[in-house]
Design a protein around this motif. Structure first.
Motif, PDB file in Angstrom:
ATOM      1  N   CYS A  12       0.838  -1.215   0.000  1.00 35.10           N
ATOM      2  CA  CYS A  12       0.000   0.000   0.000  1.00 35.10           C
ATOM      3  C   CYS A  12       0.861   1.247   0.000  1.00 35.10           C
ATOM      4  N   ASP A 202      -4.619   3.078   6.919  1.00 28.61           N
ATOM      5  CA  ASP A 202      -5.708   3.646   6.106  1.00 28.61           C
ATOM      6  C   ASP A 202      -5.239   4.870   5.326  1.00 28.61           C
ATOM      7  N   TYR A 211       0.382  15.422   2.434  1.00 30.34           N
ATOM      8  CA  TYR A 211      -0.421  16.415   3.155  1.00 30.34           C
ATOM      9  C   TYR A 211       0.409  17.488   3.828  1.00 30.34           C
ATOM     10  N   ARG A 217      -7.176  18.375  -0.545  1.00 26.69           N
ATOM     11  CA  ARG A 217      -7.408  17.411  -1.599  1.00 26.69           C
ATOM     12  C   ARG A 217      -8.898  17.259  -1.831  1.00 26.69           C
ATOM     13  N   ARG A 247      -5.432  16.028  -9.615  1.00 23.51           N
ATOM     14  CA  ARG A 247      -4.742  14.738  -9.584  1.00 23.51           C
ATOM     15  C   ARG A 247      -5.719  13.586  -9.341  1.00 23.51           C
ATOM     16  N   SER A 250      -5.745   7.685  -5.597  1.00 26.28           N
ATOM     17  CA  SER A 250      -5.479   6.256  -5.520  1.00 26.28           C
ATOM     18  C   SER A 250      -6.758   5.433  -5.682  1.00 26.28           C
ATOM     19  N   HIS A 253      -7.994   3.994  -2.451  1.00 33.05           N
ATOM     20  CA  HIS A 253      -8.700   4.948  -1.609  1.00 33.05           C
ATOM     21  C   HIS A 253     -10.105   5.231  -2.141  1.00 33.05           C
ATOM     22  N   HIS A 283     -17.218  14.929   3.845  1.00 38.13           N
ATOM     23  CA  HIS A 283     -17.790  13.908   2.961  1.00 38.13           C
ATOM     24  C   HIS A 283     -19.184  14.303   2.504  1.00 38.13           C
TER      25      HIS A 283
HETATM   26  C1  BLA Z   1      -5.844   8.360   1.544  1.00 36.23           C
HETATM   27  N1  BLA Z   1      -7.221   7.578   3.497  1.00 36.23           N
HETATM   28  C2  BLA Z   1      -6.686   8.542   2.688  1.00 36.23           C
HETATM   29  C3  BLA Z   1      -7.093   9.817   3.155  1.00 36.23           C
HETATM   30  C4  BLA Z   1      -7.920   9.614   4.242  1.00 36.23           C
HETATM   31  C5  BLA Z   1      -8.011   8.229   4.449  1.00 36.23           C
HETATM   32  C6  BLA Z   1      -8.591  10.697   5.052  1.00 36.23           C
HETATM   33  C7  BLA Z   1      -6.717  11.107   2.536  1.00 36.23           C
HETATM   34  C8  BLA Z   1      -7.872  11.301   1.640  1.00 36.23           C
HETATM   35  C9  BLA Z   1      -7.933  12.441   0.806  1.00 36.23           C
HETATM   36  O1  BLA Z   1      -6.920  13.051   0.570  1.00 36.23           O
HETATM   37  O2  BLA Z   1      -9.050  12.710   0.367  1.00 36.23           O
HETATM   38  C10 BLA Z   1      -8.711   7.537   5.466  1.00 36.23           C
HETATM   39  N2  BLA Z   1     -10.824   8.712   5.616  1.00 36.23           N
HETATM   40  C11 BLA Z   1      -9.856   7.959   6.126  1.00 36.23           C
HETATM   41  C12 BLA Z   1     -10.172   7.641   7.460  1.00 36.23           C
HETATM   42  C13 BLA Z   1     -11.351   8.227   7.741  1.00 36.23           C
HETATM   43  C14 BLA Z   1     -11.756   8.917   6.579  1.00 36.23           C
HETATM   44  C15 BLA Z   1      -9.386   6.811   8.371  1.00 36.23           C
HETATM   45  O3  BLA Z   1     -12.790   9.575   6.463  1.00 36.23           O
HETATM   46  C16 BLA Z   1     -12.053   8.138   9.020  1.00 36.23           C
HETATM   47  C17 BLA Z   1     -13.191   8.697   9.255  1.00 36.23           C
HETATM   48  N3  BLA Z   1      -6.171   2.937   2.313  1.00 36.23           N
HETATM   49  C18 BLA Z   1      -6.507   1.782   2.931  1.00 36.23           C
HETATM   50  C19 BLA Z   1      -5.600   0.761   2.487  1.00 36.23           C
HETATM   51  C20 BLA Z   1      -4.725   1.362   1.609  1.00 36.23           C
HETATM   52  C21 BLA Z   1      -5.090   2.741   1.526  1.00 36.23           C
HETATM   53  C22 BLA Z   1      -5.663  -0.655   2.974  1.00 36.23           C
HETATM   54  O4  BLA Z   1      -7.435   1.615   3.697  1.00 36.23           O
HETATM   55  C23 BLA Z   1      -3.612   0.761   0.872  1.00 36.23           C
HETATM   56  C24 BLA Z   1      -3.650  -0.513   0.431  1.00 36.23           C
HETATM   57  C25 BLA Z   1      -4.439   3.690   0.724  1.00 36.23           C
HETATM   58  N4  BLA Z   1      -5.419   5.894   1.446  1.00 36.23           N
HETATM   59  C26 BLA Z   1      -4.643   5.096   0.685  1.00 36.23           C
HETATM   60  C27 BLA Z   1      -3.931   5.915  -0.263  1.00 36.23           C
HETATM   61  C28 BLA Z   1      -4.332   7.220  -0.044  1.00 36.23           C
HETATM   62  C29 BLA Z   1      -5.257   7.196   1.046  1.00 36.23           C
HETATM   63  C30 BLA Z   1      -2.933   5.402  -1.280  1.00 36.23           C
HETATM   64  C31 BLA Z   1      -3.884   8.450  -0.808  1.00 36.23           C
HETATM   65  C32 BLA Z   1      -4.898   8.779  -1.845  1.00 36.23           C
HETATM   66  C33 BLA Z   1      -4.376   9.816  -2.798  1.00 36.23           C
HETATM   67  O5  BLA Z   1      -4.094  10.933  -2.345  1.00 36.23           O
HETATM   68  O6  BLA Z   1      -4.250   9.503  -3.987  1.00 36.23           O
END
Ligand code: BLA
Length: 510
Positions: A12, A202, A211, A217, A247, A250, A253, A283
């Protein structure tokens, strides 16, 4: 064979989210080189600028987009951040476009969308006026001695009221970057996550790092088809899209958000002393594009909240430390006038306990070992000191679970779970013990199932965020930043004190 969770999570954290080579479809993107020739264009360019992407690549930018005379492609300035400007496409004259321009390496990136789309489809989104009111309102409201809790409440309320998202949350990281939803404001269309904890994976490391650079974002519609960049080919490094508003995010995500029932999201960072402190997650249950102007306004909100949180954190720390220092000074005063150090430490045991909010103590000074309150018996305490001494380090050692961190020091008394160890001379220690505090942690979904792999080998996030309660035993209450700072200070004071005392004795004995 079952793959270990760790391995999947490592994968990840490898996803190259800065260079996806694609954008979200509610706008278009052009990059130009130093000679103002178009190096890359998104495949959807024609719908916005009236020129097909493959026809645009290689041409001078002013054949495709006309900038106002007052606008300069001033590289140093653009490196400082994105500039907003209204542009026109000569092939598509009637539609003014709103563009955000920034520098990415050697290229200048222009991202744009129709200027008229100030509001989202439902018409209830954010106008420029509302975002301005949001910022001035928040600045006014959060002035003065607000606590962290108040700041978080005010922020989620203000953002939801002004911008009309279905669900606004503040997500706060702990030392190891798992996080908890500490404030939320919502209507009934999305589930509540207040008080729930989410594992660090996550939001993997590379996503957290991004960030610190870009505070906002936005994801307009989680079900979008990414639009590819032309020119992002073998002849050139992929475009660094770290600062691109459009951009493409993911795919993992995106699935995660869909599993949460979310269709659109805007996320802002809260940065405190250069560290990612938390995120504001907004959200929406239905698709929702926010304008480039609103994205800029959100960057200001992020900045405002970050400054306010940092101030509140500093105030909290200062007040807590002041209280501890009063206690510490009382202890040191008593020691200064003491004949027998160990006997005097025993006299002030209650103050020592209060100093680190501990439940018991063990002190070794020379050959004397003495214990107080909830502590292992003396021989075991001494062995524990030897073991900690062998770890080396800077004279401080903290554990919330001795059983986990020092399994060989099985010398743990019934109920004692954690220790703060202060070494103030070669063999001399003071150990502060804390007893076990069993507690339950409420997770948003089972963290052991944070990720899996589907039949085609793709990584998948967990599908359920329903509350999953973990019982945690064998640990004490966490040692806080205030505990650590106090321990550091007290250890130094004690070391200096003992050193001076030893010298005085030598002088007396001469
Ligand atoms: C990104 N995951 C994120 C972000 C959040 C979360 C806030 C940033 C999102 C954004 O920029 O919009 C998680 N969102 C949450 C959480 C809450 C919420 C915890 O609302 C709680 C209320 N994610 C996974 C797994 C992987 C993963 C297993 O669960 C990898 C295998 C990846 N999460 C992941 C990646 C990003 C991300 C790669 C970056 C997304 C991007 O900017 O392209």
């Amino acid at each position: 064979p079952q793959e270990a969770l760790e391995e999947l999570l490592d994968e990840c954290a490898q996803e190259p989210i800065r260079t996806p080579g694609a954008i979200q479809p509610h706008g278009a993107l052009i990059a130009v080189d130093r000679g103002m020739r178009i190096t890359r264009a998104s495949r959807n360019l024609e719908a916005f600028a009236g020129v097909a992407a493959d026809a645009a690549v290689g041409r001078p930018i002013d054949e495709v987009l006309r900038f106002p005379d007052s606008f300069q492609f001033d590289r140093p300035r653009l490196e400082g951040g994105a500039t907003l400007v209204t542009v026109h496409a000569p092939q598509n004259v009637d539609r003014p476009l709103r563009a955000s321009v920034h520098q990415a390496g050697d290229e200048t990136v222009v991202e744009f969308e129709p200027a008229s789309e100030e509001r989202d489809d439902s018409g209830e989104g954010a106008s420029r006026r509302e975002t301005y009111d949001l910022i001035t309102g928040l600045l006014g409201q959060t002035r003065g001695d607000r606590t962290i809790e108040q700041l978080c409440e005010m922020t989620v309320e203000a953002i939801r009221r002004r911008l009309g998202f279905d669900h606004v949350m503040i997500y706060r990281f702990d030392a190891k970057y798992s996080g908890e939803v500490v404030a939320e404001s919502r209507n009934e269309s999305l589930d509540s996550y207040l008080g729930l904890r989410f594992p660090a994976s996550d939001i993997p490391e590379q996503a957290r790092a991004l960030y610190l650079e870009t505070p906002v974002r936005a994801l307009a519609d989680v079900r979008y088809e990414p639009v590819e960049l032309l020119g992002d080919d073998a002849n050139r490094d992929p475009l660094d899209m770290s600062a691109c508003r459009l951009r493409s995010m993911s795919p993992i995500h995106r699935v995660y958000l869909q599993n949460m029932g979310v269709a659109a999201s805007v996320v802002l960072s809260i940065v405190c002393e250069g560290r990612l402190w938390g995120l504001v997650a907004c959200h929406h249950a239905t698709p929702r594009a926010i304008s480039l102007d609103t994205v800029h306004a959100m960057a200001l909100v992020s900045e405002t909240i970050s400054i306010r949180v940092q101030m509140a954190e500093e105030r909290r720390m200062r007040q807590a430390l002041n209280g501890r220092f009063v206690t510490q000074n009382r202890v040191l005063d008593r020691l200064h006038s003491a004949e027998d150090l160990v006997a005097e430490l025993a006299e002030v045991a209650d103050d020592l306990i209060a100093l680190l909010e501990a439940d018991g103590l063990a002190v070794r000074f020379g050959e004397d070992v003495w214990t107080f309150g909830k502590a292992p018996e003396r021989g075991h305490a001494a062995k524990l000191m030897d073991e900690i001494g062998r770890l080396g380090g800077d004279g401080l050692f903290f554990s919330e679970s001795l059983l986990r961190d020092l399994p060989n020091a099985a010398a743990v008394a019934e109920g004692v779970a954690g220790v703060a160890s202060l070494q103030f001379r070669e063999r001399d220690f003071i150990l502060f013990f804390r007893e076990e505090q069993a507690r339950s942690v409420r997770w948003g979904g089972n963290p052991e199932k944070a990720v899996s792999r589907d039949a085609s080998g793709r990584l998948l996030p967990r599908a359920s965020f329903a509350e999953w309660v973990e019982q945690v035993g064998g640990r004490c209450r966490a040692w806080t930043d205030v505990d650590r700072e106090t321990a550091d200070d007290f250890r130094k004071a004690l070391a200096v004190f003992v050193l001076r005392r030893t010298r005085e004795l030598k002088v007396l004995n001469r």
